[in-house]
Design a protein around this motif. Structure first.
Motif, PDB file in Angstrom:
ATOM      1  N   PHE A   1      10.325   1.401 -11.028  1.00  0.00           N
ATOM      2  CA  PHE A   1      11.118   1.933 -12.165  1.00  0.00           C
ATOM      3  C   PHE A   1       9.421   3.152 -11.557  1.00  0.00           C
ATOM      4  N   TYR A   2       8.408   2.598 -11.753  1.00  0.00           N
ATOM      5  CA  TYR A   2       7.341   3.822 -11.287  1.00  0.00           C
ATOM      6  C   TYR A   2       7.685   4.738 -10.286  1.00  0.00           C
ATOM      7  N   ARG A   3       8.290   3.512  -8.632  1.00  0.00           N
ATOM      8  CA  ARG A   3       8.451   4.212  -8.037  1.00  0.00           C
ATOM      9  C   ARG A   3       9.941   5.455  -7.933  1.00  0.00           C
ATOM     10  N   LYS A   4      10.955   5.636  -8.643  1.00  0.00           N
ATOM     11  CA  LYS A   4      11.835   6.164  -9.337  1.00  0.00           C
ATOM     12  C   LYS A   4      11.027   6.949  -9.898  1.00  0.00           C
ATOM     13  N   LEU A   5      10.415   7.047 -10.972  1.00  0.00           N
ATOM     14  CA  LEU A   5      10.017   7.888 -11.468  1.00  0.00           C
ATOM     15  C   LEU A   5       8.935   8.744 -11.216  1.00  0.00           C
ATOM     16  N   PHE A   6       8.201   8.694  -9.869  1.00  0.00           N
ATOM     17  CA  PHE A   6       7.213   9.530  -9.289  1.00  0.00           C
ATOM     18  C   PHE A   6       7.503  10.022  -8.136  1.00  0.00           C
ATOM     19  N   GLY A   7       8.775   9.346  -8.180  1.00  0.00           N
ATOM     20  CA  GLY A   7       9.476   9.914  -6.529  1.00  0.00           C
ATOM     21  C   GLY A   7       8.589   9.319  -5.038  1.00  0.00           C
TER      22      GLY A   7
ATOM     23  N   GLU B   1       8.721   6.550  -2.338  1.00  0.00           N
ATOM     24  CA  GLU B   1       9.406   5.330  -1.684  1.00  0.00           C
ATOM     25  C   GLU B   1       9.027   3.727  -0.926  1.00  0.00           C
ATOM     26  N   LYS B   2       7.941   3.660  -0.987  1.00  0.00           N
ATOM     27  CA  LYS B   2       6.521   2.864  -0.997  1.00  0.00           C
ATOM     28  C   LYS B   2       5.948   2.280  -1.766  1.00  0.00           C
ATOM     29  N   MET B   3       5.309   0.584  -2.624  1.00  0.00           N
ATOM     30  CA  MET B   3       4.081   1.176  -3.261  1.00  0.00           C
ATOM     31  C   MET B   3       2.873   1.853  -3.153  1.00  0.00           C
ATOM     32  N   THR B   4       1.786   2.273  -3.177  1.00  0.00           N
ATOM     33  CA  THR B   4       0.750   2.788  -3.133  1.00  0.00           C
ATOM     34  C   THR B   4      -0.631   1.695  -4.061  1.00  0.00           C
ATOM     35  N   GLN B   5      -1.351   1.373  -3.817  1.00  0.00           N
ATOM     36  CA  GLN B   5      -2.749   0.676  -4.445  1.00  0.00           C
ATOM     37  C   GLN B   5      -2.727   1.475  -6.100  1.00  0.00           C
ATOM     38  N   SER B   6      -2.210   2.390  -5.803  1.00  0.00           N
ATOM     39  CA  SER B   6      -2.187   3.187  -7.322  1.00  0.00           C
ATOM     40  C   SER B   6      -1.662   3.028  -8.413  1.00  0.00           C
ATOM     41  N   LEU B   7      -0.351   2.682  -7.284  1.00  0.00           N
ATOM     42  CA  LEU B   7       0.646   2.606  -8.190  1.00  0.00           C
ATOM     43  C   LEU B   7       1.130   0.738  -8.753  1.00  0.00           C
TER      44      LEU B   7
ATOM     45  N   THR C   1       1.069  -0.810 -12.573  1.00  0.00           N
ATOM     46  CA  THR C   1       2.946  -1.594 -12.446  1.00  0.00           C
ATOM     47  C   THR C   1       2.096  -2.855 -12.951  1.00  0.00           C
ATOM     48  N   GLY C   2       1.014  -3.883 -12.188  1.00  0.00           N
ATOM     49  CA  GLY C   2       0.496  -4.469 -13.225  1.00  0.00           C
ATOM     50  C   GLY C   2       0.109  -3.837 -14.738  1.00  0.00           C
ATOM     51  N   ALA C   3      -0.785  -3.695 -14.856  1.00  0.00           N
ATOM     52  CA  ALA C   3      -1.394  -3.172 -15.755  1.00  0.00           C
ATOM     53  C   ALA C   3       0.188  -3.224 -16.874  1.00  0.00           C
ATOM     54  N   THR C   4       1.320  -2.204 -16.642  1.00  0.00           N
ATOM     55  CA  THR C   4       2.558  -2.559 -17.745  1.00  0.00           C
ATOM     56  C   THR C   4       3.348  -4.166 -16.968  1.00  0.00           C
ATOM     57  N   ALA C   5       3.056  -4.837 -16.314  1.00  0.00           N
ATOM     58  CA  ALA C   5       3.209  -6.363 -16.452  1.00  0.00           C
ATOM     59  C   ALA C   5       2.940  -7.172 -17.116  1.00  0.00           C
ATOM     60  N   GLY C   6       1.470  -6.806 -17.102  1.00  0.00           N
ATOM     61  CA  GLY C   6       0.754  -7.998 -17.619  1.00  0.00           C
ATOM     62  C   GLY C   6       1.071  -7.333 -19.104  1.00  0.00           C
ATOM     63  N   ALA C   7       0.884  -5.772 -19.866  1.00  0.00           N
ATOM     64  CA  ALA C   7       1.544  -5.603 -21.217  1.00  0.00           C
ATOM     65  C   ALA C   7       2.319  -6.711 -21.654  1.00  0.00           C
ATOM     66  N   THR C   8       3.626  -6.745 -21.142  1.00  0.00           N
ATOM     67  CA  THR C   8       4.960  -7.065 -21.245  1.00  0.00           C
ATOM     68  C   THR C   8       5.349  -8.929 -21.102  1.00  0.00           C
ATOM     69  N   GLU C   9       3.818  -9.434 -20.165  1.00  0.00           N
ATOM     70  CA  GLU C   9       3.834 -10.200 -20.546  1.00  0.00           C
ATOM     71  C   GLU C   9       2.949 -11.123 -21.522  1.00  0.00           C
TER      72      GLU C   9
ATOM     73  N   SER D   1      -3.504  -5.884 -13.344  1.00  0.00           N
ATOM     74  CA  SER D   1      -3.923  -4.754 -12.818  1.00  0.00           C
ATOM     75  C   SER D   1      -4.854  -4.894 -12.023  1.00  0.00           C
ATOM     76  N   GLY D   2      -6.025  -5.306 -12.129  1.00  0.00           N
ATOM     77  CA  GLY D   2      -7.322  -6.362 -11.020  1.00  0.00           C
ATOM     78  C   GLY D   2      -6.184  -6.926  -9.984  1.00  0.00           C
ATOM     79  N   TYR D   3      -5.491  -7.627 -10.052  1.00  0.00           N
ATOM     80  CA  TYR D   3      -5.135  -9.161  -9.741  1.00  0.00           C
ATOM     81  C   TYR D   3      -4.146  -8.132  -8.577  1.00  0.00           C
ATOM     82  N   PHE D   4      -3.093  -7.378  -9.024  1.00  0.00           N
ATOM     83  CA  PHE D   4      -1.850  -6.796  -8.293  1.00  0.00           C
ATOM     84  C   PHE D   4      -3.118  -5.695  -7.369  1.00  0.00           C
ATOM     85  N   GLY D   5      -3.608  -5.043  -8.073  1.00  0.00           N
ATOM     86  CA  GLY D   5      -4.596  -4.365  -7.112  1.00  0.00           C
ATOM     87  C   GLY D   5      -4.997  -3.749  -6.002  1.00  0.00           C
ATOM     88  N   VAL D   6      -5.590  -5.453  -6.069  1.00  0.00           N
ATOM     89  CA  VAL D   6      -6.985  -6.345  -5.027  1.00  0.00           C
ATOM     90  C   VAL D   6      -5.645  -6.453  -4.105  1.00  0.00           C
TER      91      VAL D   6
END
Length: 277
Positions: free
Chosen positions: A82-88, A90-96, A100-108, A166-171
């Motif tokens: 979703f975020y890759r498409k939203l921000f245009g 192609e590949k994941m970056t650390q900030s993404l 993404t991890g933070a949003t997944a944590g909220a969902t979880e 956010s810490g887990y997936f970012g690291v």
């Protein structure tokens, strides 16, 4: 669907290995005063209550781990797309990866709160005489406090999972991009363990107050612990800043290597599913 199944199996694998440390962590977080060390706590539980007490309440975590970890990884993949498409991008970056991890944590969080609440009640030594087991605990909470009590501590749980994920997936993203070894399993273990340690450092204060909020029956008024931020200040003021890191050692011993186990099992299964297809 593959990420959901792989995440579920990975979660159950981790909990079967690491659960006794979770019991010690919860006991330390609920204790007001100077906590005992991890080894001493484990020894005292076995000596005074028996080995089986180290696994009290494990039914709920096992039931929870499959949907919890499955939701973690599936949501992380979905939100990443979703975020890759939203921000245009192609590949994941650390900030993404962090976002993404933070949003997944909220969902979880919405999945795990009822399981966490029952688990906390069962793990507390002071509640031993109150509940005969998992189903008895669940029925009594609903009967005495109402069904909405199962979502007591939702806000604190969200804060705990947002910071950890956010810490887990970012690291993980950072470490895997820097590792030069060709051994994929070793890469995943190092990255997952590093992510688990950093996530634990970030979220332990929220975990402490979450445990206290969820262990406070709604039938007792006024409530001392209600919301995460005010509760952080209460604990720090009354017990000192480092009380916010009660249970950190057993928690990091579990979620450090546990984070490595999670990533290894998850990635191995995802590769297997892809090859099978």
């Amino acid at each position: 669907m593959d990420s959901f199944a792989a995440g579920g199996i990975a979660g159950v694998s981790e909990i079967l290995v690491m659960y006794p440390l979770d019991v010690v962590k919860t006991r330390n977080q609920l204790f007001v005063g100077k906590s005992m060390g991890t080894i001493v706590s484990l020894r005292n539980i076995v000596k005074q209550e028996g080995v089986s007490r180290l696994y009290r309440g494990i039914i709920l975590p096992i039931c929870m781990e499959a949907p919890k970890r499955a939701t973690k990884f599936a949501a992380n993949d979905t939100w990443g797309q979703f975020y890759r498409k939203l921000f245009g991008v192609e590949k994941m970056t650390q900030s993404l990866s962090i976002l993404t991890g933070a949003t997944a944590g909220a969902t979880e969080s919405f999945v795990v709160v009822p399981f966490e609440l029952v688990k906390i009640r069962l793990q507390d030594k002071n509640n031993t005489h109150l509940y005969l087991g998992t189903m008895d605990c669940l029925k009594k909470i609903i009967k005495q406090e109402g069904i909405l009590a199962l979502y007591n501590g939702l806000e604190a749980t969200m804060m705990r999972h947002i910071t950890w994920n956010s810490g887990y997936f970012g690291v993980i993203f950072l470490v895997k991009s820097r590792l030069k070894t060709k051994h994929e399993l070793l890469n995943n273990f190092i990255a997952g363990t590093s992510g688990g340690c950093v996530g634990t450092m970030l979220n332990t204060p929220f975990d402490v107050v979450k445990s206290r909020i969820q262990n406070s029956p709604r039938t007792i008024l006024p409530q001392k612990y209600n919301w995460s931020i005010p509760s952080l200040f209460i604990v720090a003021r009354e017990e000192g800043f480092w009380a916010l890191y009660k249970g950190f050692v057993p928690k990091v011993l579990r979620l450090g290597p546990g984070g490595g186990i999670l990533l290894i099992v998850y990635t191995t299964l995802m590769e297997f599913f892809a090859k099978y297809k």
